[in-house]
Design an enzyme around this catalytic site. Structure first.
Site, PDB file in Angstrom:
ATOM      1  N   LYS A 192     -16.855 -17.830   6.786  1.00 40.08           N
ATOM      2  CA  LYS A 192     -18.067 -17.251   6.189  1.00 40.08           C
ATOM      3  C   LYS A 192     -19.012 -18.364   5.721  1.00 40.08           C
ATOM      4  CE  LYS A 192     -15.973 -12.891   4.840  1.00 40.08           C
ATOM      5  NZ  LYS A 192     -16.668 -11.842   5.570  1.00 40.08           N
ATOM      6  N   HIS A 250      -7.347 -14.602   1.689  1.00 39.80           N
ATOM      7  CA  HIS A 250      -8.800 -14.794   1.609  1.00 39.80           C
ATOM      8  C   HIS A 250      -9.236 -15.372   0.253  1.00 39.80           C
ATOM      9  CE1 HIS A 250      -8.638 -12.670   5.267  1.00 39.80           C
ATOM     10  NE2 HIS A 250      -8.815 -11.438   4.837  1.00 39.80           N
ATOM     11  N   LYS A 333      -9.658 -10.834  -8.277  1.00 44.39           N
ATOM     12  CA  LYS A 333      -9.847  -9.384  -8.369  1.00 44.39           C
ATOM     13  C   LYS A 333     -10.076  -8.850  -6.969  1.00 44.39           C
ATOM     14  CE  LYS A 333     -12.994  -7.246 -11.430  1.00 44.39           C
ATOM     15  NZ  LYS A 333     -14.159  -7.441 -12.276  1.00 44.39           N
ATOM     16  N   LYS A 336      -9.843  -1.732  -3.121  1.00 47.18           N
ATOM     17  CA  LYS A 336     -10.392  -0.836  -2.101  1.00 47.18           C
ATOM     18  C   LYS A 336     -10.854   0.445  -2.775  1.00 47.18           C
ATOM     19  CE  LYS A 336      -8.267  -2.711   1.921  1.00 47.18           C
ATOM     20  NZ  LYS A 336      -9.221  -2.871   3.001  1.00 47.18           N
ATOM     21  N   ARG A 341     -19.409  -2.580  -2.241  1.00 44.05           N
ATOM     22  CA  ARG A 341     -18.793  -3.580  -1.374  1.00 44.05           C
ATOM     23  C   ARG A 341     -19.423  -4.924  -1.702  1.00 44.05           C
ATOM     24  NH1 ARG A 341     -20.262  -5.735   3.841  1.00 44.05           N
ATOM     25  NH2 ARG A 341     -18.475  -6.901   4.613  1.00 44.05           N
ATOM     26  N   ARG A 346     -17.761 -16.119  -9.388  1.00 50.08           N
ATOM     27  CA  ARG A 346     -18.556 -16.239 -10.627  1.00 50.08           C
ATOM     28  C   ARG A 346     -17.959 -17.341 -11.485  1.00 50.08           C
ATOM     29  NH1 ARG A 346     -21.431 -11.167 -10.809  1.00 50.08           N
ATOM     30  NH2 ARG A 346     -22.486 -11.971 -12.635  1.00 50.08           N
ATOM     31  N   MET A 379     -28.135 -18.602 -10.583  1.00 49.50           N
ATOM     32  CA  MET A 379     -27.664 -19.215 -11.806  1.00 49.50           C
ATOM     33  C   MET A 379     -28.260 -18.437 -12.959  1.00 49.50           C
ATOM     34  SD  MET A 379     -26.571 -22.716 -12.340  1.00 49.50           S
ATOM     35  CE  MET A 379     -27.562 -23.847 -11.434  1.00 49.50           C
TER      36      MET A 379
END
Ligand code: BG6
Length: 484
Positions: A192, A250, A333, A336, A341, A346, A379
């Site tokens: 990604k 992931h 965290k 589903k 989504r 953070r 930010m």
């Protein structure tokens, strides 16, 4: 030299992953000129006895965008489909793989490839249970015959086992047949755009260098939410659960890139060495720092057992025991059937000491990296509220990719990663010791869940998950920001 002819074999060619991800990614690479028709051939291999055209027709719908009548696009799809041949056979039959080898060799001869200089890429869009036998078959019947610059590589998908022992067993089975440089373990999050950006962000910006540590950072959250449930994948999902499906791979890969030290260079081995060190520094997960959930209605899926305790949601705190991160909770965290989504990182900074503006309760500095949808980085910071009064307000410095990079298409993760496998770049793939370290972190917790020692709390579909998760977040020190 990457010049010999290239044969790409998609094993499990009629399955979901192949149709939805592998072939479309290959198609996009073809359209962009990375796969030249005079040197590439694609082979689909699966058990069903279908013809070349049957497979092509099945794939067409996944390659054509919507109901397009754009003749140029339709022509490209047809040209691409002509590169695909189908070979049927089972995953443990010598006969099937001998047939496959014959087809590949014929293709190589037709391209006048010097024997041994050709490249063979095997993409496993298969259930892992057949990996060992497929590896054996490839090793015995389908390898590139000599080493005149050619190669044979395999690309494998998770789940790599269910716990440390099964993953190690699978790794040894594959490792007996292939060397590590031939094995590409895909974790598509590493493909990604904003995940690949993490190294640049951290190590090419003076801003972050002095701040990125326990002195300044209060906590880090790595979040994955989906607004749909297991949608027909209940049988698979129930065996694994959200920790094995999302967090162990992931989110943990993202954690590595957020937390690792600067590598000596950008060489794949140097980067992966640093990732392994982070994983090896993670402390055992404590039960009181875990909240599990299961959405209501999950067990209505006929393939899910009535009494399943499998979590479809989990929040947990990981703690990294090293000089940079001691005392900083990394909150993972994933869930589903939630309200939205989104995948994001953070990073929340500590309060400013000596708060002369008395603005503390407005919130802290927070740096957010949104991986999807709508890639962005922003930010949160405190500024003077515009106007005559001397008061403060929380605002944002915002880099939204859609606005800033108008007209730039961000490539699909699979597209990028498949190109890496062809180029022989393993930077964005999981090394064997990395995989082992990842399983070491989660296996004790997973066994306690599998034994029923930890229970999943029911939550409503379309909600934020169990309220207990927010309480855990607060306990770990996360402070909600209020903004305008
Ligand atoms: C897969 C999981 O690895 O990742 C799925 O098995 C999940 O359950 C998917 O839906 C999410 O990928 P993405 O790229 O849509 O975030």
């Amino acid at each position: 030299p990457e010049t010999g002819c290239l044969s790409i074999v998609v094993l499990g060619a009629s399955g979901d992953l192949a149709k939805k991800k592998t072939f479309p990614a290959l198609f996009h690479l073809f359209v962009q000129g990375f796969l030249q028709s005079n040197e590439v051939h694609i082979f689909g291999y699966a058990r069903s006895k279908i013809s070349d055209d049957d497979l092509r027709n099945r794939l067409r719908g996944y390659l054509v965008q919507g109901k397009t009548t754009d003749s140029e696009q339709l022509e490209e799809v047809s040209k691409f489909l002509q590169l695909i041949k189908y070979v049927s056979g089972s995953y443990d039959s010598a006969e099937g793989f001998q047939k496959l080898d014959k087809e590949i060799s014929e293709h190589e001869i037709s391209r006048n490839s010097i024997e041994g200089s050709s490249r063979r890429l095997f993409y496993f869009a298969l259930p892992p249970s057949v990996y060992p036998s497929v590896c054996k078959m490839i090793k015995h019947y389908c390898m590139n015959k000599s080493d005149l610059g050619g190669w044979t590589r395999i690309v494998v998908e998770k789940p790599f086992g269910k716990d440390l022992a099964s993953a190690e067993k699978l790794s040894s089975q594959i490792g007996e047949l292939f060397d590590e440089p031939q094995i590409y373990r895909i974790d598509h999050y590493l493909g990604k755009e904003l995940v690949q950006n993490l190294l640049v962000l951290r190590f090419a910006n003076r801003f972050f260098l002095p701040l990125w540590n326990r002195d300044n950072i209060a906590n880090v959250q790595i979040v994955f939410r989906e607004d749909f449930g297991t949608d027909g994948r209940g049988g698979y999902f129930d065996e694994y659960g959200i920790i094995r499906d999302i967090i162990q791979n992931h989110l943990l890969q993202v954690l590595c890139l957020v937390a690792m030290e600067k590598p000596i260079s950008l060489k794949p081995e140097h980067i992966r060495d640093e990732k392994v060190k982070v994983l090896q520094s993670v402390l055992p997960i404590k039960d009181e720092e875990v909240v599990l959930g299961q959405y209501e209605g999950y067990r209505d899926d006929p393939t899910v057992p009535d009494h399943s305790n499998t979590p479809t949601f989990a929040t947990m705190v990981l703690r990294i025991h090293n000089e940079r991160w001691e005392g900083v909770p990394f909150i993972m965290k994933a869930g589903k059937a939630l309200s939205s989504r989104k995948a994001e990182i953070r990073v929340q900074f500590k309060d400013v000491p000596g708060d002369i503006f008395r603005c503390k309760k407005q919130g802290r500095n927070e740096f957010v990296i949104r991986l999807q949808p709508s890639e962005a980085m922003y930010m949160k910071l405190t500024v003077k509220k515009p106007g005559l009064e001397m008061s403060t307000v929380q605002s944002e410095l915002d880099l939204s990719y859609r606005q800033r990079y108008q007209g730039v298409t961000i490539p699909e993760a699979y597209e990028r990663l498949i190109l890496d496998t062809i180029r022989g770049d393993q930077q964005h793939f999981v090394r064997r010791d990395e995989l082992k370290a990842a399983w070491e972190i989660f296996t004790p917790l997973l066994h306690r869940i599998d034994n029923g020692e930890l229970k999943s709390i029911p939550y409503k579909q379309g909600s934020r998950g169990p309220a207990e998760a927010d309480e855990l977040l607060e306990k770990a020190g996360y402070v909600q920001t209020h903004g305008y």
